[in-house]
Write an enzyme that holds these catalytic residues in place. Structure first.
Site, short mmCIF file in Angstrom:
data_model
loop_
_atom_site.label_atom_id
_atom_site.label_comp_id
_atom_site.label_asym_id
_atom_site.label_seq_id
_atom_site.Cartn_x
_atom_site.Cartn_y
_atom_site.Cartn_z
CB CYS A 364 -0.95 -0.01 1.23
SG CYS A 364 -1.59 -1.55 1.41
NE ARG A 393 1.63 -9.33 5.13
CZ ARG A 393 0.59 -9.09 4.71
NH1 ARG A 393 -0.12 -10.09 5.15
NH2 ARG A 393 0.21 -8.24 3.79
CD GLN A 411 -0.66 -8.82 0.06
OE1 GLN A 411 -0.02 -7.70 -0.02
NE2 GLN A 411 -1.28 -9.05 1.11
CG ASP A 413 -1.99 -5.19 -2.69
OD1 ASP A 413 -3.32 -4.95 -2.40
OD2 ASP A 413 -1.08 -4.85 -1.74
CG HIS A 415 -4.00 0.27 -3.20
ND1 HIS A 415 -2.78 -0.54 -3.42
CD2 HIS A 415 -4.22 0.20 -1.93
CE1 HIS A 415 -2.69 -1.09 -2.38
NE2 HIS A 415 -3.27 -1.00 -1.20
CE LYS A 495 -13.37 -6.92 7.28
NZ LYS A 495 -12.15 -7.97 7.48
CG HIS A 541 -6.55 -0.93 0.85
ND1 HIS A 541 -5.27 -0.99 0.95
CD2 HIS A 541 -6.90 -0.04 1.67
CE1 HIS A 541 -4.76 0.37 1.53
NE2 HIS A 541 -6.05 0.66 2.23
#
Length: 667
Positions: A364, A393, A411, A413, A415, A495, A541
């Protein structure tokens, strides 16, 4: 800084791996046959409308339309006649919940009878049964059999379950008399009074709020099985004692237990860790470290196909693709809040020329920096950026699990930066895109949840109401059934979570769409509105697959390694009857590859063994080449799913494969 502001750290990407596997709360139906067993959740679907700008139709969830079923059915194994057995859940059957809770107590009583020095801790019911943690010497499978026999004896005695209310002092006195230190700690954490205790007859008791069956005779001993023993840290803290956790399963009837065992066997057959080795798809190398995935050539091909489809669909839907660094200065993670509030899941800082750098746990902040590279006008919106970004992680070694829980993963991902009045349309676009991608991989049943504002949150009442209403409107416009999880949203915004249902009826959290009021404020991003004033944009997101590693694991288990032809790492294997046909086999292979067909030659064994090997490797198509095929310049084709397809010209075989791949069908 307020308490709510201090919470503003865990970026939404963290949630993408949080749901490992869950079952629906309604009754499950298990269909048993020799070839296929699955659990499915009963629910209804509503037609959809307004598809995303992608070249295939939008299909409603949770049940697809007839057209979608036709497309997706080609991707699923053939069904045989099935026997239906309903498996209740804790939510659908209070009787079952009481049985499982009481089984945990009966097991603890049995353990302490057989192992007098053992100390009890906690013993809850869980999705498919119960467990209890003990402080004692390690147990063996032989010990489990002894414990089960003792449980049977307790059940046969039909001992009553008696509830008692006592004062905190009395409870403490009794616990100390038994020398149960863990129970003393549990007592200290109980704030309500009086303290409730449940007795089994007058022989054993435990701190407990219930509920339980009236007596042990209400449990069917033939519907119980002790499954396994595992290590578990007390309170989940690696600095505290390692306990022995005994898992058991319990059902209302013996038939339900048998059905559940069949389900477990099928799940074991589909285990992606085993299939990953057998099919040479991926590995996790001890020499490199736990939780780090090595994609082998066959697995890498599947990943390439997943990525290629993902990128093409995103480009069609107006996203710009990004590639961003794997590390960044520590200051970036201070601004985002991760360093303060997510540090335990991040790796140690790196000192580079007297500056501290951090491996990224999220994507992000990078996408926000790309947004901030220039001043934006309200006319620029919506701005959609997407990345297959690898993050790192820290996970405890004991929590690592194949591709489902790893330390480095990619990911999918994305945005979206938009205006308040664009939220609904952008969310709807995400839902359409999500459905399009999942359908391509054969997933057409979903469970959808909308989570609303929690007690502690950031952002004004007005923006929360607008964002939540926009999410609801998008779901209603899409025509999807969904459940509302009141107060279940993230502190930074509402969400939508989507769980896909696999061939066994298991539900996997993959897709998520989340509105964020936190990071735009932390990074102070803005745009110039129609009045030339600076305003803060809305940030959304979203992820469709969650992570490539985890989705690949789900895909392996969904198809049991029998991938559809279009995504199979090897689509065809050329098999010579003898080495005399090798030259022509080479010509066939070249022609297949020149048309983009993934093929290989295997030889050196007798033909029956070559065919068996191809079956074991789950190769969809085999082309047998003998003297006749060489003479006529043909191939004889055998399909894993369609059997013998006959002899045909190579060009005809190529056309059949291309047609099947294009239409997502089998040969």
């Amino acid at each position: 800084m307020t308490a709510v502001q201090k919470m503003a750290a865990a970026a939404p990407a963290l949630l993408l791996l949080s749901g490992a596997r869950t079952f629906a709360s309604s009754s499950r139906t298990l269909f048993l046959s020799s070839s296929r067993r699955r659990i499915s959740t009963l629910r209804s679907g509503v037609p959809a409308s307004k598809p995303c700008a992608v070249s295939s139709p939008s299909v409603p969830a949770p049940e697809a339309t007839a057209e979608a079923k036709k497309r997706a059915s080609e991707e699923e194994p053939e069904k045989e006649e099935e026997e239906e057995i309903v498996l209740p859940t804790n939510e659908s059957s209070e009787k079952l919940l009481r049985i499982r809770h009481t089984c945990a107590h009966v097991m603890a009583m049995a353990v302490q009878k057989l192992f007098p020095g053992s100390k009890v801790t906690i013993g809850p019911w869980i999705d498919n049964g119960f467990y209890y943690d003990f402080d004692m010497e390690p147990l063996t499978d032989k010990d489990l059999k002894r414990i089960k026999k003792e449980m049977d004896r307790i059940i046969n005695r039909n001992l009553p379950l008696l509830r008692e209310e006592v004062s905190r002092d009395v409870a403490q006195e009794r616990i100390m008399a038994l020398n149960e230190p863990y129970k003393l700690e549990i007592l200290e954490s109980i704030k309500e009074e009086p303290i409730t205790i449940y007795h089994i007859g007058n022989e054993w008791w435990d701190l407990c709020a219930g509920p339980h069956v009236d007596s042990t005779g209400h449990i069917n001993k033939k519907a119980i099985e002790l499954e396994s023993v595992a290590g578990a840290y007390w309170r989940g803290d690696e600095n505290k004692p390692m306990l022995q956790r005994i898992y058991g399963t319990a059902w209302e009837t013996e038939e339900q237990l048998k059905a559940y065992i069949h389900f477990k066997e099928e799940a074991k057959r589909r285990d992606h860790r085993r299939l990953g080795q057998e099919l040479d798809l991926f590995s996790i190398q001890d020499d490199a470290g736990g939780g780090l995935v090595f994609w082998h050539p066959k697995g890498a091909i599947v990943r390439h196909l997943i990525e290629d489809l993902w990128k093409n669909v995103h480009l069609q839907c107006g996203y710009d693709l990004l590639y961003t660094p794997h590390v960044a200065k520590v200051d970036l993670w201070k601004i985002s809040g991760h360093l303060d509030f997510y540090k335990e899941n991040m790796y140690d800082l790196m000192d580079v020329e007297d500056e501290l750098y951090q491996l990224r746990p999220m994507n992000c902040p990078y996408h926000i920096l790309v947004y901030k590279r220039k001043l934006h006008s309200y006319r620029d919106f919506p701005i959609r950026v997407a990345e297959l970004g690898t993050v790192y992680r820290y996970e405890l070694s004991g929590s690592l699990h194949g591709l489902f829980r790893v330390r480095g993963f990619t990911q999918d991902d994305a945005h979206i930066f938009c205006l308040e009045n664009q939220i609904k349309d952008e969310i709807r676009g995400v839902l359409d895109l999500t459905e399009e991608i999942l359908l391509r991989f054969g997933f057409r049943k979903y469970e959808v949840n909308l989570s609303t504002r929690p007690e502690k949150s950031v952002g004004s009442d007005e923006i929360w109401e607008k964002a939540t209403a926009a999410l609801k409107d998008a779901l209603d416009d899409k025509g999807w059934d969904y459940q509302i999880d009141e107060g279940g949203g993230a502190f930074y915004g509402p969400k939508i979570d989507l769980k896909i249902e696999d061939a066994l009826g298991r539900k996997w959290q993959c897709s998520t769409v989340q509105v964020d009021f936190n990071l735009p404020q932390r990074f102070d991003i803005s745009y110039v509105d129609s009045n030339s004033e600076k305003k803060r944009p809305i940030m959304i997101h979203r992820a469709v697959l969650g992570s490539l590693e985890r989705f690949f694991g789900v895909l392996i288990e969904h198809y049991a390694g029998d991938f559809p032809l279009w995504i199979s790492p090897i689509q065809a294997r050329v098999l010579p009857v003898t080495d005399n046909e090798m030259q022509y086999c080479g010509e066939v292979l070249s022609r297949l590859k020149s048309h983009g067909i993934r093929a290989e030659i295997c030889h050196g064994e007798r033909l029956p063994k070559l065919i068996r090997n191809a079956e074991k490797q789950k190769v969809p198509l085999m082309t047998v080449v003998g003297p006749k095929e060489v003479e006529t310049k043909t191939v004889t084709v055998r399909s894993r799913f369609g059997g013998e397809l006959g002899t045909m010209a190579v060009e005809e075989f190529i056309r059949k494969i291309q047609s099947a791949v294009e239409n997502r069908t089998r040969l």
